[in-house]
Write an enzyme that holds these catalytic residues in place. Structure first.
Site, PDB file in Angstrom:
ATOM      1  CG  HIS A 197      -2.028  -0.927   1.129  1.00  0.00           C
ATOM      2  ND1 HIS A 197      -2.956  -0.840   0.129  1.00  0.00           N
ATOM      3  CD2 HIS A 197      -2.385  -1.990   1.877  1.00  0.00           C
ATOM      4  CE1 HIS A 197      -3.832  -1.802   0.277  1.00  0.00           C
ATOM      5  NE2 HIS A 197      -3.510  -2.518   1.319  1.00  0.00           N
ATOM      6  CB  CYS A 495      -0.576  -3.599 -17.632  1.00  0.00           C
ATOM      7  SG  CYS A 495      -1.141  -5.252 -17.216  1.00  0.00           S
TER       8      CYS A 495
HETATM    9  C1  PEP Z   1      -0.533  -7.607 -12.237  1.00  0.00           C
HETATM   10  O1  PEP Z   1      -0.744  -8.673 -11.645  1.00  0.00           O
HETATM   11  O2  PEP Z   1       0.608  -7.170 -12.508  1.00  0.00           O
HETATM   12  C2  PEP Z   1      -1.673  -6.779 -12.643  1.00  0.00           C
HETATM   13  C3  PEP Z   1      -1.505  -5.733 -13.425  1.00  0.00           C
HETATM   14  O3  PEP Z   1      -2.896  -7.098 -12.134  1.00  0.00           O
HETATM   15  P1  PEP Z   1      -3.360  -6.725 -10.627  1.00  0.00           P
HETATM   16  O4  PEP Z   1      -2.281  -5.898  -9.999  1.00  0.00           O
HETATM   17  O5  PEP Z   1      -4.653  -6.017 -10.764  1.00  0.00           O
HETATM   18  O6  PEP Z   1      -3.487  -8.077 -10.022  1.00  0.00           O
END
Ligand code: PEP
Ligand code: MG
Length: 563
Positions: A197, A495
């Protein structure tokens, strides 16, 4: 057993760098609990009678409530409301009455405060809903009143009197309500990893941040700290003149970064799409103003965390349309289907009582037993795409097999949309070339890919050195995926949080990643960093990071190469 490696015997403290930037200010230590020594030393018999003890209670409550009110005045929006409500709760007459009754019944002051708060906790818990959620605030108020009574610093984030470096074990989202970036110059935590966080909040506020800096809580309050959020170092020995010069140089550099206006490309012109991660219509509107070529990750589940019933196709289409609309101008949006489960429970989708939800029925797996859920979401996405005219790509989370990818892609193609899958499970990275035979693009979710590659819970604060996307094994899987994309002439993006790290972004581009999607606040620093380096330098950086012994060595080697 704490599994972190021990701190270096000499030199600066080192942690995981999360948000770049240099800051120099005195340490403001945040303690989660009131000092047990201070409580033990407190003279419980010091008050002549109940009235005298009640007067001490009133004084302590006044100080606590004033502290909340001061923070509220400095905050805005929801944070200000929460803090004002806490000030009112601390002064609550009913609570005072309960404490007085306990005092008159013979309790000492600390016992009376505890019993009084306890009665309220029972009542609030029984009422359920929003009142039950205020129990955390009540317990926070109790700790603060006790701290004032025993003469210890209030636990939690105090109101900084001036510029400071906030130093904490770890921070909860509530700790940071009203955090003022003008005063809090940097965040340093003893625990926590790049996806904690603290890291997410620091990134949103663009405050230099180092997490997992073992030993930092042992520093004395007020010690001047030179924090380097790029190198991940915390120094206590810097000369003020040297430190101020470093801060000034960094501010100049950051101002230069802030003026980056896209489009994404390396110094020698190799294009890299710089995209934003969004959660809803309002964050999409903000991202739409940033120099991004679109949205690389719309986390749809975040719109439904407090919903008990599945929204209708029509309602979903409206929610998705609000995210697509700002990008109808030749940009594109990658919508991720529901990633419910594990750390993101959605009442109408998630299964109850799983023993190990991170390895359970989450993401795309929810559609195996409930295919209608996915079909209705895809119908809603297709409707929103048609209504807005925005180019819409759709991807599934938590895909583990080629068959899953093929089934998903068929459903998306049937609706005339571009289909992809996320690479979060090592099996998907290893078979990226075969995934690309059935989908149009891949998007690497480095947060989960790191968790599953290293078998280390992304929320486990003691495993920060493992939940680090600079781990060579994680980078190896990214390299395999990017190479598959290059061979298939299909886009492979990142991402996860890794894309928001300007140094790591260069490494990813050097591997062949074609797009980087991140929190809007990271767009300019990442875009500007890429514009400073050639593609060849990125390739060298990728090789250095892949062959490094560990994340610390990898960062050092890449920093040395890229300057
Ligand atoms: C990830 O796992 O890197 C991702 C982009 O999805 P989340 O953070 O929403 O699990
Ligand atoms: Mg994920």
């Amino acid at each position: 057993m704490v599994t972190q490696p021990p701190p270096a015997a000499a030199g600066p403290l080192r942690g995981t760098p999360v948000v770049p930037g240099v800051a120099y200010a005195p340490a403001l230590l945040v303690h989660a609990e009131v000092s047990p020594e201070a409580v033990a030393a407190f003279d419980r018999d010091q008050y002549a009678d109940a009235d005298q003890a009640l007067a001490a209670y009133d004084a302590a409550v006044g100080a606590v409530a004033d502290g909340f009110a001061r923070k509220a005045a400095a905050a805005s929006g929801d944070a200000a409301q929460v803090l004002t409500a806490s000030a009112g709760l601390a002064r609550d007459k009913g609570l005072r009455g309960a404490v007085r009754k306990q005092l008159r019944g013979g309790d000492d002051l600390l016992a009376a405060v505890h019993a009084g708060v306890d009665q309220f906790v029972t009542v609030f818990t029984g009422m359920g809903g929003l009142m039950a959620e205020r129990v955390t605030d009540l317990l926070d108020i109790e700790r603060r009143i006790v701290a004032r009574l025993v003469g210890a610093p209030e636990p939690g984030v105090g109101t900084p009197e001036g510029p400071c470096v906030l130093v904490a074990e770890d921070l909860a989202p509530s700790d940071t309500a009203g955090l003022d970036p003008a005063l809090v110059r940097a965040l340093v935590t003893e625990r926590g990893g790049p996806t904690s966080h603290t890291a997410i909040i620091a990134r949103q506020l663009a405050i230099p941040c180092v997490v997992g800096a073992v030993g930092v809580m042992a520093l004395e309050a007020g010690t001047p700290l030179l924090v380097d959020g790029t190198a991940g170092t915390v120094r206590t020995d810097a000369e003020p003149a040297e430190a101020e010069a470093r801060v000034a140089a960094d501010a100049e550099q950051r101002a230069a970064l802030a003026s980056w206006s896209g489009p994404g490309r390396t110094r020698d012109g190799v294009p890299v799409k710089v995209l934003a991660n969004v959660a809803d219509g309002s964050s999409a509107a903000t991202a739409g103003e940033a120099p991004v070529q679109g949205v690389g990750l719309f986390r749809t589940e975040l719109s439904f965390l407090n919903r008990t019933e599945e929204p209708s196709v029509e309602e979903q289409a409206g929610i998705y349309g609000a995210v697509l609309a700002p990008f109808r101008d030749e940009r594109y949006v990658v919508v991720r289907t529901l990633d419910a489960g594990s750390d993101k429970p959605v009442a109408f989708a998630t299964l109850e009582g799983e023993e190990n939800p991170a390895l359970g029925v989450r993401g795309l797996r929810l559609s195996f037993g409930n295919p209608g859920l996915l079909d209705r979401q895809l119908d809603a996405i297709a409707r929103a795409a048609a209504e807005t005219g925005t180019e819409t790509w759709v991807m599934a989370p938590m895909v583990a097999t080629v068959a899953e990818a093929a089934d998903f892609a068929a459903k998306v193609h049937d609706r005339g949309l571009v289909a992809g899958v996320m690479v979060e499970v090592p099996s998907t990275a290893l078979l990226a070339h075969r995934m690309l035979e059935v989908v149009d693009f891949l998007s690497i979710g480095t947060n989960d890919l790191t968790q599953y590659t290293m078998a280390a819970d992304r929320m486990a604060t003691d495993l920060a050195h493992l939940t680090d996307p600079w781990q060579p094994a994680v980078l190896q899987l990214i390299a395999i995926t990017a190479e598959a994309g290059r061979n298939a002439h299909k886009p492979v993006g990142v991402c996860g949080e890794a894309a928001a790290d300007p140094l790591l972004a260069c490494v990813l581009v050097g591997m062949g990643v074609t797009s980087l999607s991140m929190a809007a606040a990271a767009v300019r620093p990442v875009g500007a960093r890429l514009a400073q380096v050639t593609f060849e330098a990125c390739e060298e950086a990728a090789e250095a990071a892949l062959s490094a012994a560990d994340p610390v060595a990898g960062r050092d080697a890449v920093r040395a190469l890229l300057g």
